[in-house]
Design an enzyme around this catalytic site. Structure first.
Site, PDB file in Angstrom:
ATOM      1  N   HIS A 198       0.369   5.089   7.853  1.00 43.17           N
ATOM      2  CA  HIS A 198      -0.919   4.499   8.194  1.00 43.17           C
ATOM      3  C   HIS A 198      -0.844   3.843   9.568  1.00 43.17           C
ATOM      4  O   HIS A 198       0.244   3.678  10.141  1.00 43.17           O
ATOM      5  CB  HIS A 198      -1.344   3.446   7.158  1.00 43.17           C
ATOM      6  CG  HIS A 198      -1.862   4.034   5.884  1.00 43.17           C
ATOM      7  ND1 HIS A 198      -1.026   4.396   4.851  1.00 43.17           N
ATOM      8  CD2 HIS A 198      -3.128   4.323   5.470  1.00 43.17           C
ATOM      9  CE1 HIS A 198      -1.753   4.889   3.857  1.00 43.17           C
ATOM     10  NE2 HIS A 198      -3.025   4.858   4.211  1.00 43.17           N
ATOM     11  N   LYS A 203      -2.293  -1.992   9.280  1.00 41.58           N
ATOM     12  CA  LYS A 203      -2.321  -2.121   7.812  1.00 41.58           C
ATOM     13  C   LYS A 203      -1.306  -3.177   7.380  1.00 41.58           C
ATOM     14  O   LYS A 203      -0.155  -3.165   7.829  1.00 41.58           O
ATOM     15  CB  LYS A 203      -2.015  -0.775   7.156  1.00 41.58           C
ATOM     16  CG  LYS A 203      -2.194  -0.788   5.642  1.00 41.58           C
ATOM     17  CD  LYS A 203      -2.129   0.618   5.070  1.00 41.58           C
ATOM     18  CE  LYS A 203      -2.236   0.612   3.553  1.00 41.58           C
ATOM     19  NZ  LYS A 203      -3.519   0.036   3.093  1.00 41.58           N
TER      20      LYS A 203
END
Length: 267
Positions: free
Chosen positions: A154, A158
């Site tokens: 990601h 995050k």
């Protein structure tokens, strides 16, 4: 329920919240009735967007006066979700949530809430990921002796790791093998760890750049392996899935649901 689905967005100025607002503007099946954000935001009280709704919805710091709803869609924080859950329980509103990083206590509250309201939880609202989950369930069961690793990537902003989607995939695989993920998960490896423990499910995490979301389940046997994967290149796929879930959930009775339930009802 009204002809259009009346919904509230919790976490309306976040990445997912912004994507949801953009899609709602073009979807005649939906009416935005509330847009809740952090009380400390300088956007509180400002119009959501000109032309977004006939009622001129403004960003709100709370839930007071937000009873005329069919469903709440939550992509906020654990604290924000907790407040939204309180409101949904008080007014018997359906709740769709994709917030991750929940404590055991909040997860238990959600489980208990499903006895009173329709509640759909998903770590990932991509329909492609829902299919990946089905495929992994079948593969993990059929190849129960094979080593299993789950790799996720990601963007660098995050905050939780592994991702909620990765953990959900791990839960699916563990259940398919008749074990608990708590008993077989390996979240970190460093130094001389020794041979891989038989039956364990390993996780690896990548963070960087603007990666929307990538998940791969790697099943490794002797002389062969299977890779089941999904890559998201456009964040709007999650928003589209969440809104489809909201429309569907608004017509359901109290209970705990997931995307599989929605897909199965349409097949």
């Amino acid at each position: 329920m009204s002809q259009t689905t009346r919904l509230a967005i919790n976490g309306a100025t976040g990445r997912m919240g912004s994507a949801l607002l953009e899609l709602i503007r073009r979807d005649r099946r939906l009416t935005l009735s509330r847009a809740v954000i952090d009380a400390a935001s300088d956007q509180v009280g400002k119009p959501v967007r000109e032309g977004l709704s006939a009622d001129g919805v403004r960003f709100s710091a709370g839930w007071e006066g937000a009873e005329a709803l069919d469903v709440v869609v939550d992509f906020s924080t654990p604290d924000g979700l907790s407040l939204a859950l309180d409101h949904c329980l008080e007014h018997k509103l359906a709740l769709v949530t994709g917030t991750t990083g929940l404590s055991a206590e909040l997860s238990q509250r959600l489980d208990e809430a499903a006895r009173h309201i329709a509640l759909l939880r998903a770590a990932n609202f991509s329909l492609g990921v829902a299919v990946l989950n089905r495929l992994l369930r079948q593969a993990a069961s059929a190849l129960s002796s094979w080593d299993l690793e789950i790799i996720e990537a990601h963007h660098g902003r995050k905050e939780d790791a592994p991702s909620g989607t990765a953990l959900a995939l791990g839960e699916t695989a563990a259940a398919a093998r008749g074990v608990s993920l708590d008993d077989c998960a390996v979240y970190a490896r460093e130094g001389r760890t020794g041979p891989r423990e038989r039956g364990s499910i390993g996780f690896a995490v990548v963070r960087g750049g603007d990666i929307v979301g990538e998940h791969t389940a790697l099943l490794c046997g002797q002389g062969e392996r299977i890779e089941l994967g999904h890559r998201a290149t456009d964040r709007s796929i999650f928003a589209r899935g969440a809104l489809e879930a909201a429309i569907w959930l608004a017509g359901q009775s109290a209970g705990s649901y997931d995307l599989d339930d929605m897909l199965a009802s349409r097949s």
